[in-house]
Design a protein around this motif. Structure first.
Motif, PDB file in Angstrom:
ATOM      1  N   ASN A  90       0.817  -1.212   0.000  1.00  0.00           N
ATOM      2  CA  ASN A  90       0.000   0.000   0.000  1.00  0.00           C
ATOM      3  C   ASN A  90       0.846   1.256   0.000  1.00  0.00           C
ATOM      4  N   LEU A  91       1.974   1.209   0.660  1.00  0.00           N
ATOM      5  CA  LEU A  91       2.891   2.342   0.641  1.00  0.00           C
ATOM      6  C   LEU A  91       3.411   2.578  -0.774  1.00  0.00           C
ATOM      7  N   VAL A  92       3.839   1.504  -1.424  1.00  0.00           N
ATOM      8  CA  VAL A  92       4.400   1.613  -2.778  1.00  0.00           C
ATOM      9  C   VAL A  92       3.308   1.930  -3.804  1.00  0.00           C
ATOM     10  N   GLY A  93       2.163   1.243  -3.686  1.00  0.00           N
ATOM     11  CA  GLY A  93       1.109   1.379  -4.687  1.00  0.00           C
ATOM     12  C   GLY A  93       0.162   2.535  -4.480  1.00  0.00           C
ATOM     13  N   GLY A  94       0.128   3.054  -3.271  1.00  0.00           N
ATOM     14  CA  GLY A  94      -0.777   4.165  -2.982  1.00  0.00           C
ATOM     15  C   GLY A  94      -2.144   3.693  -2.534  1.00  0.00           C
ATOM     16  N   THR A  95      -3.006   4.658  -2.264  1.00  0.00           N
ATOM     17  CA  THR A  95      -4.319   4.339  -1.712  1.00  0.00           C
ATOM     18  C   THR A  95      -5.196   3.546  -2.677  1.00  0.00           C
ATOM     19  N   ILE A  96      -4.869   3.520  -3.946  1.00  0.00           N
ATOM     20  CA  ILE A  96      -5.647   2.745  -4.910  1.00  0.00           C
ATOM     21  C   ILE A  96      -5.558   1.244  -4.617  1.00  0.00           C
ATOM     22  N   VAL A  97      -4.570   0.840  -3.822  1.00  0.00           N
ATOM     23  CA  VAL A  97      -4.383  -0.566  -3.468  1.00  0.00           C
ATOM     24  C   VAL A  97      -5.278  -0.977  -2.282  1.00  0.00           C
ATOM     25  N   ILE A  98      -5.855  -0.018  -1.577  1.00  0.00           N
ATOM     26  CA  ILE A  98      -6.664  -0.338  -0.395  1.00  0.00           C
ATOM     27  C   ILE A  98      -7.802  -1.314  -0.698  1.00  0.00           C
ATOM     28  N   PRO A  99      -8.556  -1.165  -1.806  1.00  0.00           N
ATOM     29  CA  PRO A  99      -9.597  -2.160  -2.086  1.00  0.00           C
ATOM     30  C   PRO A  99      -9.030  -3.584  -2.226  1.00  0.00           C
ATOM     31  N   HIS A 100      -7.827  -3.706  -2.725  1.00  0.00           N
ATOM     32  CA  HIS A 100      -7.189  -5.016  -2.879  1.00  0.00           C
ATOM     33  C   HIS A 100      -6.720  -5.544  -1.524  1.00  0.00           C
ATOM     34  N   LEU A 101      -6.368  -4.638  -0.623  1.00  0.00           N
ATOM     35  CA  LEU A 101      -6.047  -5.021   0.752  1.00  0.00           C
ATOM     36  C   LEU A 101      -7.279  -5.616   1.424  1.00  0.00           C
ATOM     37  N   ARG A 102      -8.423  -4.984   1.210  1.00  0.00           N
ATOM     38  CA  ARG A 102      -9.665  -5.502   1.794  1.00  0.00           C
ATOM     39  C   ARG A 102      -9.939  -6.927   1.313  1.00  0.00           C
ATOM     40  N   LYS A 103      -9.840  -7.124   0.012  1.00  0.00           N
ATOM     41  CA  LYS A 103     -10.086  -8.453  -0.565  1.00  0.00           C
ATOM     42  C   LYS A 103      -9.034  -9.451  -0.096  1.00  0.00           C
TER      43      LYS A 103
END
Length: 116
Positions: A90-103
């Protein structure tokens, strides 16, 4: 087995068989390279799976994330290690990765349930 995990693995296996049955030399070599890249080497499999997880999250590939989560768990990765790895993604990819973190967390919890 969780329906979601079973569906993912069945679909992946079925489609990989179909893809490999096309007998395309380049695709077969890519699959082989992928398989060999994640084998034990100078880096342990566990580390390689966590690296694969970061790359998959940053590239926002949920199928890849699920695959690496399963492999990571099989390699002995703890929930805490997975979450720390996803924090780097998430640090590298930015907040756009948050939905993928949820999944990813949801899928990890399914894997934990399966393990018990």
């Amino acid at each position: 087995m969780s329906k979601k995990i079973q569906e993912f693995n069945e679909y992946r296996s079925k489609m990989n068989e179909k893809i490999l049955a096309t007998d395309n030399k380049v695709i077969k070599r890519i699959f082989n390279l992928d398989t060999n890249a994640f084998k034990e080497g100078h880096l342990p499999v566990k580390t390689k799976e966590l690296l694969g997880l970061v790359a998959s999250a940053v590239l926002r590939c949920d199928d890849c994330i699920q695959y690496h989560l399963e492999s990571a768990m099989e390699s002995g990765v703890s929930k805490e290690e997975m979450m720390e790895t996803m924090s780097i993604a998430n640090l590298v990819g930015g907040t756009i990765v948050i939905p993928h973190l949820r999944k990813a967390l949801e899928y990890w919890e399914l894997l934990e349930e399966e393990k018990q």
